[in-house]
Scaffold this motif. Structure first.
Motif, PDB file in Angstrom:
ATOM      1  N   PRO A  93       4.889   5.905  70.803  1.00 38.97           N
ATOM      2  CA  PRO A  93       4.983   7.500  70.982  1.00 38.97           C
ATOM      3  C   PRO A  93       5.563   7.976  72.508  1.00 38.97           C
ATOM      4  CG  PRO A  93       2.692   6.887  70.991  1.00 38.97           C
ATOM      5  CD  PRO A  93       3.615   5.410  70.605  1.00 38.97           C
ATOM      6  N   GLU A  94       5.557   7.040  73.512  1.00 40.82           N
ATOM      7  CA  GLU A  94       6.038   7.306  74.837  1.00 40.82           C
ATOM      8  C   GLU A  94       7.382   7.426  74.873  1.00 40.82           C
ATOM      9  OE1 GLU A  94       7.793   7.099  78.562  1.00 40.82           O
ATOM     10  OE2 GLU A  94       7.447   5.065  77.322  1.00 40.82           O
ATOM     11  N   LEU A  95       7.881   6.318  74.227  1.00 44.19           N
ATOM     12  CA  LEU A  95       9.530   6.012  74.125  1.00 44.19           C
ATOM     13  C   LEU A  95      10.158   6.822  73.245  1.00 44.19           C
ATOM     14  CD1 LEU A  95      12.235   4.516  74.968  1.00 44.19           C
ATOM     15  CD2 LEU A  95      11.532   2.796  73.169  1.00 44.19           C
ATOM     16  N   LEU A  96       9.411   7.185  71.969  1.00 44.77           N
ATOM     17  CA  LEU A  96      10.078   8.040  71.094  1.00 44.77           C
ATOM     18  C   LEU A  96      10.081   9.577  71.718  1.00 44.77           C
ATOM     19  CD1 LEU A  96      11.113   8.852  68.177  1.00 44.77           C
ATOM     20  CD2 LEU A  96       8.907   9.130  67.697  1.00 44.77           C
ATOM     21  N   THR A  97       9.200   9.977  72.401  1.00 48.11           N
ATOM     22  CA  THR A  97       9.278  11.058  72.973  1.00 48.11           C
ATOM     23  C   THR A  97      10.419  11.215  74.034  1.00 48.11           C
ATOM     24  OG1 THR A  97       6.919  11.629  72.974  1.00 48.11           O
ATOM     25  CG2 THR A  97       7.981  12.940  74.626  1.00 48.11           C
ATOM     26  N   ARG A  98      10.712  10.114  74.775  1.00 42.30           N
ATOM     27  CA  ARG A  98      11.821  10.319  75.753  1.00 42.30           C
ATOM     28  C   ARG A  98      13.389  10.308  75.033  1.00 42.30           C
ATOM     29  NH1 ARG A  98      10.395   5.399  79.237  1.00 42.30           N
ATOM     30  NH2 ARG A  98      12.279   4.999  78.123  1.00 42.30           N
ATOM     31  N   THR A 101      17.890   8.503  56.171  1.00 47.38           N
ATOM     32  CA  THR A 101      17.520   8.474  57.664  1.00 47.38           C
ATOM     33  C   THR A 101      16.142   8.538  57.860  1.00 47.38           C
ATOM     34  OG1 THR A 101      19.629   9.844  57.683  1.00 47.38           O
ATOM     35  CG2 THR A 101      18.433  10.326  59.524  1.00 47.38           C
ATOM     36  N   GLY A 102      15.245   9.484  57.107  1.00 49.14           N
ATOM     37  CA  GLY A 102      13.846   9.517  57.284  1.00 49.14           C
ATOM     38  C   GLY A 102      13.147   8.246  57.173  1.00 49.14           C
ATOM     39  N   SER A 103      13.529   7.553  56.053  1.00 50.38           N
ATOM     40  CA  SER A 103      13.100   6.249  55.946  1.00 50.38           C
ATOM     41  C   SER A 103      13.147   5.130  57.165  1.00 50.38           C
ATOM     42  CB  SER A 103      13.512   5.549  54.572  1.00 50.38           C
ATOM     43  OG  SER A 103      13.034   6.713  53.530  1.00 50.38           O
ATOM     44  N   VAL A 104      14.382   5.209  57.715  1.00 50.62           N
ATOM     45  CA  VAL A 104      14.702   4.303  58.661  1.00 50.62           C
ATOM     46  C   VAL A 104      13.949   4.612  59.951  1.00 50.62           C
ATOM     47  CG1 VAL A 104      16.609   3.263  60.115  1.00 50.62           C
ATOM     48  CG2 VAL A 104      16.714   3.498  57.397  1.00 50.62           C
ATOM     49  N   LEU A 154      13.549  14.014  61.461  1.00 52.07           N
ATOM     50  CA  LEU A 154      14.143  12.860  61.155  1.00 52.07           C
ATOM     51  C   LEU A 154      13.194  11.415  61.251  1.00 52.07           C
ATOM     52  CD1 LEU A 154      17.869  13.231  61.639  1.00 52.07           C
ATOM     53  CD2 LEU A 154      16.446  13.821  59.571  1.00 52.07           C
ATOM     54  N   PHE A 155      12.401  11.719  62.696  1.00 52.26           N
ATOM     55  CA  PHE A 155      11.740  10.592  63.014  1.00 52.26           C
ATOM     56  C   PHE A 155      10.428  10.793  62.459  1.00 52.26           C
ATOM     57  CE2 PHE A 155      15.167   9.880  66.321  1.00 52.26           C
ATOM     58  CZ  PHE A 155      15.136   8.667  66.326  1.00 52.26           C
ATOM     59  N   GLY A 156       9.963  11.651  61.834  1.00 53.78           N
ATOM     60  CA  GLY A 156       8.651  12.029  61.359  1.00 53.78           C
ATOM     61  C   GLY A 156       7.513  12.556  62.277  1.00 53.78           C
ATOM     62  N   ARG A 157       8.209  13.288  63.078  1.00 52.62           N
ATOM     63  CA  ARG A 157       7.529  14.225  64.153  1.00 52.62           C
ATOM     64  C   ARG A 157       7.977  15.865  63.986  1.00 52.62           C
ATOM     65  NH1 ARG A 157       7.355  12.539  70.221  1.00 52.62           N
ATOM     66  NH2 ARG A 157       5.903  10.838  70.037  1.00 52.62           N
ATOM     67  N   ALA A 158       6.792  16.711  64.394  1.00 52.26           N
ATOM     68  CA  ALA A 158       7.096  18.279  63.999  1.00 52.26           C
ATOM     69  C   ALA A 158       8.253  18.165  65.469  1.00 52.26           C
ATOM     70  CB  ALA A 158       5.850  18.805  64.530  1.00 52.26           C
ATOM     71  N   GLU A 159       9.016  19.260  65.202  1.00 50.34           N
ATOM     72  CA  GLU A 159       9.996  19.734  66.188  1.00 50.34           C
ATOM     73  C   GLU A 159       9.364  20.702  67.173  1.00 50.34           C
ATOM     74  OE1 GLU A 159      13.887  19.468  67.681  1.00 50.34           O
ATOM     75  OE2 GLU A 159      13.409  18.746  65.784  1.00 50.34           O
ATOM     76  N   LEU A 160       9.215  20.600  68.161  1.00 49.61           N
ATOM     77  CA  LEU A 160       8.456  21.171  69.127  1.00 49.61           C
ATOM     78  C   LEU A 160       9.425  22.312  69.942  1.00 49.61           C
ATOM     79  CD1 LEU A 160       5.708  19.116  70.503  1.00 49.61           C
ATOM     80  CD2 LEU A 160       5.747  20.595  68.627  1.00 49.61           C
ATOM     81  N   PRO A 161       9.146  23.451  70.115  1.00 46.85           N
ATOM     82  CA  PRO A 161      10.046  24.323  70.769  1.00 46.85           C
ATOM     83  C   PRO A 161      10.314  23.953  72.167  1.00 46.85           C
ATOM     84  CG  PRO A 161       8.239  25.528  70.026  1.00 46.85           C
ATOM     85  CD  PRO A 161       8.238  24.291  69.650  1.00 46.85           C
ATOM     86  N   GLN A 162      11.429  24.052  72.770  1.00 49.89           N
ATOM     87  CA  GLN A 162      11.582  23.778  74.167  1.00 49.89           C
ATOM     88  C   GLN A 162      11.225  24.798  75.052  1.00 49.89           C
ATOM     89  OE1 GLN A 162      12.543  20.636  75.289  1.00 49.89           O
ATOM     90  NE2 GLN A 162      12.814  20.118  73.236  1.00 49.89           N
ATOM     91  N   PRO A 163      10.490  24.758  76.202  1.00 48.21           N
ATOM     92  CA  PRO A 163      10.234  25.923  76.794  1.00 48.21           C
ATOM     93  C   PRO A 163      11.394  26.523  77.521  1.00 48.21           C
ATOM     94  CG  PRO A 163       9.656  23.450  78.133  1.00 48.21           C
ATOM     95  CD  PRO A 163      10.305  23.461  76.818  1.00 48.21           C
ATOM     96  N   VAL A 164      11.293  28.011  77.476  1.00 48.55           N
ATOM     97  CA  VAL A 164      12.478  28.672  78.070  1.00 48.55           C
ATOM     98  C   VAL A 164      12.446  28.539  79.512  1.00 48.55           C
ATOM     99  CG1 VAL A 164      13.047  31.046  78.075  1.00 48.55           C
ATOM    100  CG2 VAL A 164      12.129  30.433  75.961  1.00 48.55           C
ATOM    101  N   LYS A 165      13.526  28.291  80.102  1.00 45.11           N
ATOM    102  CA  LYS A 165      13.800  28.340  81.513  1.00 45.11           C
ATOM    103  C   LYS A 165      14.211  29.559  81.919  1.00 45.11           C
ATOM    104  CE  LYS A 165      15.359  23.259  81.489  1.00 45.11           C
ATOM    105  NZ  LYS A 165      16.411  22.663  81.723  1.00 45.11           N
ATOM    106  N   GLU A 166      13.367  30.251  82.993  1.00 38.22           N
ATOM    107  CA  GLU A 166      13.477  31.397  83.658  1.00 38.22           C
ATOM    108  C   GLU A 166      14.443  31.361  84.550  1.00 38.22           C
ATOM    109  OE1 GLU A 166       9.951  33.598  84.924  1.00 38.22           O
ATOM    110  OE2 GLU A 166       8.886  32.615  83.154  1.00 38.22           O
ATOM    111  N   ALA A 167      15.492  32.384  84.700  1.00 38.93           N
ATOM    112  CA  ALA A 167      16.543  32.247  85.687  1.00 38.93           C
ATOM    113  C   ALA A 167      15.804  32.458  87.147  1.00 38.93           C
ATOM    114  CB  ALA A 167      17.338  33.674  85.401  1.00 38.93           C
ATOM    115  N   ALA A 168      16.414  31.887  88.033  1.00 39.74           N
ATOM    116  CA  ALA A 168      15.876  31.864  89.469  1.00 39.74           C
ATOM    117  C   ALA A 168      16.497  33.122  90.117  1.00 39.74           C
ATOM    118  CB  ALA A 168      16.074  30.591  90.085  1.00 39.74           C
TER     119      ALA A 168
END
Length: 149
Positions: free
Chosen positions: A118-123, A105-108, A135-149
């Motif tokens: 990079p732009e398409l991969l981010t999307r 998986t990582g090799s492919v 798996l795509f060879g990038r660091a897993e970045l945490p998603q921003p926490v959404k605050e309740a409105a």
């Protein structure tokens, strides 16, 4: 006129399937081109079952014709898999070990990432559940926490 020009440039920069296989063979240290092709077919088909939307179409346009066809022929799953579940699913389909499937998986996907840019991969990563970035060879970045409105 710019979109036509960009599409023409993109089409000329798409490698052949043989070139893609050689890159995967080199990256994955596979002993034969046939083994690299098995990995490409397995992983690209699996990705085709996970990815939807414009990103799927744009990614297919970045791949050699044979790989694009493999991706596009897949019917997306109704329940998307996390990155780890994706690897486990591929291993179950082939009977290979989790370690071997993770390597494949990582090799492919690192080769696919290079073709996408990079732009398409981010999307693409935003569309997929967690766990795919590595798996795509990038660091897993945490998603921003959404605050309740």
């Amino acid at each position: 006129m710019m979109p036509d020009r960009r599409a023409a440039l993109q089409q000329t920069s798409v490698p052949t399937f043989a070139q893609m296989l050689e890159k995967v063979r080199y990256e994955g240290a596979y002993p034969t081109r046939e083994r690299a092709e098995e990995a490409v077919r397995l992983v690209v088909a699996g990705l085709g079952r996970q990815l939807t939307g414009d990103e799927r179409v744009e990614l297919a346009a970045c791949l050699p014709h044979e790989a694009a066809r493999i991706l596009a022929e897949q019917i997306p799953d109704t329940e998307p898999l996390t990155g780890w579940a994706f690897v486990k699913d591929l291993a179950a389909r082939t009977g290979a070990s989790l370690a071997t499937t993770r390597w494949d998986t990582g090799s492919v996907l690192t080769t696919v990432a290079a073709l996408a840019g990079p732009e398409l991969l981010t999307r693409v990563l935003r569309r997929l559940p967690s766990g795919y970035a590595l798996l795509f060879g990038r660091a897993e970045l945490p998603q921003p926490v959404k605050e309740a409105a």
